[in-house]
Structures are given as structure tokens and as C-alpha cells.
Design an enzyme around this catalytic site. Structure first.
Site, PDB file in Angstrom:
ATOM      1  N   SER A   1      42.179  88.096  56.963  1.00 57.96           N
ATOM      2  CA  SER A   1      42.696  88.848  58.101  1.00 57.96           C
ATOM      3  C   SER A   1      41.539  89.554  58.809  1.00 57.96           C
ATOM      4  O   SER A   1      40.614  88.897  59.278  1.00 57.96           O
ATOM      5  CB  SER A   1      43.777  89.828  57.626  1.00 57.96           C
ATOM      6  OG  SER A   1      44.535  90.311  58.699  1.00 57.96           O
TER       7      SER A   1
ATOM      8  N   ASP B   1      52.291  82.603  60.888  1.00 56.67           N
ATOM      9  CA  ASP B   1      51.685  83.932  60.800  1.00 56.67           C
ATOM     10  C   ASP B   1      51.867  84.661  62.128  1.00 56.67           C
ATOM     11  O   ASP B   1      51.498  84.157  63.187  1.00 56.67           O
ATOM     12  CB  ASP B   1      50.197  83.795  60.476  1.00 56.67           C
ATOM     13  CG  ASP B   1      49.546  85.118  60.108  1.00 56.67           C
ATOM     14  OD1 ASP B   1      50.139  86.175  60.392  1.00 56.67           O
ATOM     15  OD2 ASP B   1      48.444  85.098  59.548  1.00 56.67           O
TER      16      ASP B   1
ATOM     17  N   HIS C   1      51.739  85.412  57.080  1.00 57.68           N
ATOM     18  CA  HIS C   1      50.441  86.045  56.913  1.00 57.68           C
ATOM     19  C   HIS C   1      50.034  86.130  55.447  1.00 57.68           C
ATOM     20  O   HIS C   1      48.856  86.046  55.115  1.00 57.68           O
ATOM     21  CB  HIS C   1      50.481  87.446  57.532  1.00 57.68           C
ATOM     22  CG  HIS C   1      49.142  88.075  57.703  1.00 57.68           C
ATOM     23  ND1 HIS C   1      48.178  87.556  58.537  1.00 57.68           N
ATOM     24  CD2 HIS C   1      48.593  89.189  57.150  1.00 57.68           C
ATOM     25  CE1 HIS C   1      47.102  88.329  58.512  1.00 57.68           C
ATOM     26  NE2 HIS C   1      47.318  89.319  57.663  1.00 57.68           N
TER      27      HIS C   1
END
Length: 705
Positions: free
Chosen positions: A554, A640, A675
């Protein structure tokens, strides 16, 4: 090789050309075919690791007690716990009644119980997640909540991976479902004490939680009451209930400012009232407490300093002038949270890069002198566990380190006695004494001392040779990557590698200053710190550039992209999970999820030419150059919502077209995940085995057993 289709945009006197923006069309058959082709290429390029992947999966499975039971937590006359089952992806939520109100010792399975069925006597299964997940490729439980009268259970599920949950309500007597269905919910729900309604939040088109709703049982979702609508696009909203069940809260918060509203549910005429209006830069958190017999609010706030102060306020809307300091601001101690109970307060804090729990006893005269819960290990993580009962005499806490499996303790506040209730079993002859942990300090280029946590097999360096090392980093949002134990990681350590965490600026490990020095105009410090830690590991003989592999996800994926642009020669490989590598494009589009709320973290490049220039100088996608990059594995998920799949897809395409030398770049896209990656523990183990096999191959350890 993705086709180049250049599009240009001019802003702040600069023209920026993007060859691969066409990959953003998620529903395009051409884009989906490209992602599938990337997956096929990744599978082909790693086919030689198939046996190793299978071995790594089996090692994780063999070390894990597959049929297991968590430590029960007491709440409202019941012991609640979770169970897992061999061969099943998901677990079950269960409970048994409390038989002795004066005994806070959690029950354990009967010694004669079957190993494959460690149920507690009188068990009631609240939710069987395997049943709920049946027929779905992806499944996630967003949360579950019992009504206060113990009659109804509301639970939220996501079967796509986009973190938009559907809430159903189960009648515990008989197990039937109510007709109520609430869709598009962010996470779980909060029951009103009337037991006939609950609160939930929804998101806007930019995936910002902007509304709090109240749903009354037996009515349609279209009739739900809008409780709060946050119109400022920088702010998100949340809703919750106090531990003593008296107060309901709503919170509006940005990266730098918060505003709480309170509702006293014991007063039928009361309305939601702002506690203290939002003031730019003022963050505060409320916790109801009873001190010396008087109800008060504890206010954890940064009005007296960046590392926060704990104050006491009247139990009603109050100004900072009415907040009386209880634990004053201390620049060496970052106060992070506070929990209030009938006989004590628990203050969550960190100092010198380590987490701490401070206990403040309560008596008839007020608050007594505080003390820390002490452990004798040098590098560890301690945190409060599940403590839902206001009147409980113990503190349930969690403890772990890079070498010590996750451990659950009860701490008796009166006697200061720590009781180990459970240490996550690691099968196959695991012994914590076979591993050694270190806290290293690396000097960054500006003189800052950056902490590094490291673990390896005991004696691994005695031969005097550098160790293949996996170096992990994040460095954003004041999120701290504290030392933690991992079963799959043992497969790395037992093959002779080390694992290290670079606690770079942008995280919160060293207090609010550490965060502030790694955001906005100071963001390059995050990347410099990681590179300087890597250099330190090489120069001090811990590792070598050929066998040093970097990993981050991320915002940590942005870190990976930035450091590999800055110092590609330092790394033998890079793993970027759901990486935020096309950061400038994202922050230039206010219609994308989360962008506006992120301005206080990254800046607004659309409005400010200086921010644009800074982000353009470090955004990984924009700075891909004709250099010899190390092998890169980028992993993403099609659904995501937080970091769109298109970012790593574009990044890998540009790397292939631009880099020189090896050009060994792989993109792996989960086509039905979000995610957090795939759902289900066995799927997650397979997923991690894929990454670890690639990492071991980069380290030259793929043939080690």
C-alpha cells in the site's frame, strides 16, 4: 508488453505524458485480457518455484494448530470465543454462559475433549463463517454486534472484496433471520440501547465514510434516519457506543482534526450534541469514566503538545479551558489511547520506539500513581486485548515479538500479577530460544537515528557471512509497524535468512514528530531512511545487496517504488503489495476514492505547484528510468478500492518498456479480492507461499530445505 497509448495533461506549466492510462478501464475486455496475460506470464516465469511453493504451504500448515479455540472474553454474562477447524477456510464465533459471576478465569476445554472438536460445555454457535462463505470466491466478515438484550445479532459481510458490506440480523432464539437487509455499509453496526435500532455508516462516490444512519427494525433501508452528513470532503465519520453502554458517539475526523458529538441514552429527550467544535489542528478522543464517584469524560488531546495529553472534563460539552490535565504532555512519550474501567484506567503509549501499557488505579480519592506493565524482553509489542466489561478487575492484553508467538495475558490490577492464558501454538518442534532478536539503530543521511527490528536463527552470523535479509517498511499515516510474529516467516528464518523492519519516518514508532517528519514536504525522509537502513545493513555486514530483498504494501508499496528508483543497486529483489506507485495521478484526481481526504498526508498537487513538483520528484511511476532495476514482484487485487489495480499495472508496463539490463518484472493480480488480498486462511497461506518462494529465489535460498 502493454501497448503505448500516450495521453498528455498540462498543469502548472508542465506537460506530463502517460503511456498506460488506458489500463484504468477495469471493465474493458482488453484490460482484463492484459491482466490475465500478466498472470499467465508470472505463472510461467515462476514455474520452477512450484515445488517450493507447495513445500512452504505445507510448512505453514504443519506448524499451525488447525483446529483451535481462542481465549474466551467475558461480556454481559457470557464467555465469547472463536474456533477454527482443520480443512476449513474460516472459523466460527461461539459463546458459553458464565457460571460463576465472581470468577474471571476464562474456561478451557475439558481435558477429555476430542482433539478435533475442542468445544466448551454449553457452547452456542453464533456465526459459522464457513456457512456464510459458501458459494462465494471471496468472503469477509465486517463485524458483528449483539443487541444489549441479548436477543439479536447483527452481522456484516462482503463477498466481493470492495469493502461494501451487507448487514443481516439473526434472531438468536431459533436462529432465523429478520427481513431487515441494509446494503452498502462500511464495516459493522452499533446497537442503540433500545434494542430496536442500530447505527451504521455509508460512503460517498469517493469512498469516504460521509453519513451515519439509524435503522429501525422492521422498516426498509430507504426509510432510515440520516443522523449525520459530513459535507467537508476532508473528513470521515464514525459511530460507536461507550463501554458502560450509556453514551453514543459520532466522530468526524480528518488527518489533523476531530470533532465528537455525544448522546446520553439514559435521557429520552437528549439529542446528539457537539462536545467541542472542530478546530483546525486539534485532535481529541473521548472516553467516559467515573473518578472519585463522579462521572467525567477523559479527553486525550494534542492541544498541549504534539504527543498528546490526558485530561479530565465535565461529562457535557466543554471547552479546552475546562479540560484539567491528568497526564501532562511529555515529548518523550506518545499517548495513543485510553480505556476506562470501574477500578482503573489503561493508557496506551509508546516511548523510544516501543509500545507500553500504563495502569492508573482508581480509588475513592481519585486517580492513583500509575505504573507500566513490565516484560523482560528487549524488543516486543504489547497492547490491550478485548476488554468489554466496565467492571472487570483484570486487563486482557496481547504480547508478541519477532520471535515470540502471539500471547494472551490477564493482568490483575490489584496484585499486578501477569497470568499467561495462551501462547499461539507453533507445532513441529518450534522453540523461541532458537531465534535471536536485535534492535539496531541506523544513522540516516541527515543524522537522524532510525530504529530497526531484526530476527534470525540464533548464531546465524557466527560464520561471519552476511545473511540474506528481507527488509520490510511502511512509513505513512503515523501507522507503526511494531515487531510481530509470523508462522510463514519461520520458513524464511530456518533457511538461513533474517527478517528486519525499518521503522522509517512517516510511521508513529518514535512519536508524532516521527510522523510529521515523513509527510507532506518531508515525505522524502521516508524513502531516504529506508535506503539508509539498507546501506547500514550492508555496511555493517548484516546483509549484501545481492541477497537483500525489500518488501512493502500500500503506502509501503510507494516506498518500494521510490527506493528502487533511488538505489536500485542496493536490492536483490523488491516485493510491492497493492502498491501506491502512481501516486501523482491519483492525487491529481479528486473524484478517485480517498484522494481529497489524503491532502493532509501528501498535499494537493492540483492546487499547489510546489506540491506538484515535489510529488513529481518522487512518484515511482513518474520516475522510472533507463537503469538496471532488480527483479520486482508487484501484487494487486482487481477489486481493491484503496489502491486501484491500475497503479501497479501501469508501473510494471513502464518498467518493462524503460528499464535496461535484467528487466525481470512480474505483475500478479487476484481477480476476486480486495486491498487485503484473498480471503480464507488456506488461500492466504498459498498466497504468502508464492511471495516467499520468489523472495527465497532472489536470496539464492530456493533450493534450501
Amino acid at each position: 508488453m502493454a501497448e503505448r497509448r500516450p495521453v498528455s495533461r498540462e498543469l502548472h506549466g508542465t506537460t506530463r505524458t502517460d503511456d498506460y492510462e488506458w489500463l484504468r478501464e477495469k471493465d474493458s475486455p482488453e484490460v482484463l485480457a492484459h491482466l490475465e496475460a500478466e498472470n499467465a506470464w508470472t505463472e510461467q516465469a515462476t514455474a520452477h518455484l512450484a515445488d517450493l511453493r507447495a513445500t512452504l504451504f505445507e510448512e505453514t500448515k504443519a506448524r499451525t494448530k488447525e483446529t483451535d479455540l481462542s481465549v474466551p472474553t467475558r461480556n454481559r454474562g457470557w464467555w465469547f470465543y472463536g474456533r477454527t477447524f482443520e480443512g476449513k477456510e474460516y472459523g466460527a464465533s461461539c459463546r458459553v454462559p458464565v457460571t460463576d459471576p465472581d470468577d474471571w478465569t476464562p474456561p478451557v476445554p475439558d481435558a477429555e475433549a476430542r482433539v478435533d472438536e475442542p468445544a466448551l460445555p454449553g457452547e452456542e454457535v453464533l456465526l459459522d463463517l464457513n456457512e456464510l462463505a459458501e458459494g462465494h470466491e471471496f468472503f469477509s466478515l465486517g463485524g458483528s454486534a449483539l443487541s444489549l438484550d441479548d436477543a439479536l445479532l447483527a452481522y456484516a459481510v462482503d463477498t466481493a472484496g470492495d469493502e461494501r458490506y451487507t448487514v443481516r440480523v439473526k434472531r438468536l432464539a431459533g436462529g432465523s433471520l429478520l427481513d431487515d437487509v441494509v446494503e452498502g455499509v462500511l464495516g459493522g453496526v452499533t446497537w442503540h440501547p433500545d434494542n430496536q435500532s442500530f447505527f451504521y455508516t455509508t460512503v460517498d462516490d469517493a469512498w469516504r465514510s460521509d453519513k451515519v444512519w439509524r435503522h429501525r427494525l422492521g422498516t426498509a433501508q430507504s426509510d432510515d434516519e440520516l443522523v449525520l452528513h459530513e459535507t467537508d470532503a476532508r473528513y470521515w465519520v464514525a459511530v460507536g457506543r461507550s463501554r458502560d453502554d450509556r453514551w453514543l458517539f459520532t466522530v468526524s475526523g480528518s488527518k489533523t482534526t476531530t470533532e465528537w458529538s455525544i448522546l446520553d441514552t439514559t435521557d429520552p429527550e437528549a439529542e446528539l450534541t457537539v462536545f467541542h467544535p472542530r478546530t483546525d489542528g486539534l485532535e481529541y478522543h473521548l472516553e467516559p469514566a467515573v473518578i472519585a464517584g463522579a462521572p467525567v469524560f477523559l479527553v486525550l488531546h494534542n492541544g498541549s503538545g504534539p504527543d498528546f495529553e490526558l485530561a479530565v472534563s465535565p461529562p457535557a460539552p466543554a471547552t479546552p479551558a475546562q479540560w484539567s490535565p491528568l497526564v501532562p504532555h511529555d515529548a518523550s512519550v506518545r499517548l495513543e489511547d485510553v480505556d476506562a474501567f470501574a477500578t482503573h484506567l489503561v493508557l496506551h503509549q509508546r516511548s523510544e520506539g516501543l509500545t507500553q501499557l500504563r495502569i492508573l488505579p482508581l480509588d475513592a480519592d481519585g486517580v492513583g500513581e500509575g505504573h507500566l506493565v513490565e516484560f523482560d524482553r528487549g524488543v516486543y509489542t504489547i497492547g490491550s486485548g478485548s476488554n468489554p466489561e466496565f467492571g472487570q478487575p483484570t486487563v486482557r492484553l496481547g504480547y508478541t515479538s519477532l520471535a515470540v508467538p502471539s500471547s494472551v495475558y490477564d493482568y490483575d490490577v490489584r496484585t499486578r500479577e501477569l497470568t499467561l492464558l495462551r501462547r499461539t501454538p507453533v507445532l513441529g518442534g518450534f522453540d523461541v530460544e532458537d531465534y535471536e532478536e536485535h534492535r539496531i539503530w541506523a544513522t540516516a543521511r541527515d543524522g537522524e537515528q532510525v530504529p530497526v527490528s531484526l530476527v534470525c536463527r540464533k548464531g546465524a552470523r557466527e560464520a561471519g557471512q552476511p545473511l540474506p535479509t528481507l527488509l520490510y517498511g511502511y512509513g505513512a499515516y503515523e501507522a507503526s509497524i511494531d515487531p510481530y510474529f509470523s508462522v510463514p516467516r519461520l520458513s524464511l528464518l530456518d533457511r538461513g535468512a533474517a527478517f528486519a523492519i525499518a521503522h522509517v519516518r512517516g510511521g508513529g514508532e518514535m512519536g508524532r514528530r516521527w510522523y510529521d517528519q515523513g509527510k507532506l514536504e518531508h515525505k522524502p525522509n521516508t524513502f531516504n531512511d529506508f535506503v539508509d537502513v539498507a546501506r547500514h545493513l550492508v555496511e555493517t555486514g548484516w546483509s549484501s545487496p545481492e541477497t537483500l530483498v525489500a518488501e512493502g504494501g500500500s503506502a509501503g508499496g510507494l516506498l518500494m517504488g521510490a527506493v528502487v528508483n533511488q538505489a536500485p543497486e542496493l536490492f536483490g529483489g523488491v516485493v510491492a503489495n497493492v502498491p501506491f506507485v502512481d501516486s501523482l495521478t491519483t492525487m491529481l484526481d479528486a473524484t478517485l476514492p480517498l484522494t481529497i481526504g489524503e491532502y493532509e498526508e501528501w498535499g494537493n498537487p492540483e492546487a499547489d505547484p510546489e506540491v506538484y513538483a515535489l510529488m513529481a520528484s518522487y512518484a515511482p511511476y513518474d520516475n522510472v528510468a533507463a537503469v538496471d532495476y532488480p527483479p520486482i514482484l508487484a501484487e494487486t487485487s482487481l477489486n481493491d478500492t484503496r489502491v486501484l489495480y491500475v497503479e501497479p499495472a501501469k508501473w510494471i508496463a513502464k518498467l518493462r518498456a524503460t528499464a535496461v539490463g535484467r528487466r525481470d518484472f512480474l505483475l500478479r493480480t487476484e481477480m476476486s479480492a480486495g486491498h487485503g488480498g484473498v480471503s480464507g486462511r488456506y488461500k492466504a497461506w498459498h498466497d504468502r507461499a508464492f511471495s516467499l518462494a520468489w523472495i527465497l529465489d532472489r536470496m539464492g535460498l530456493a533450493t534450501s530445505s
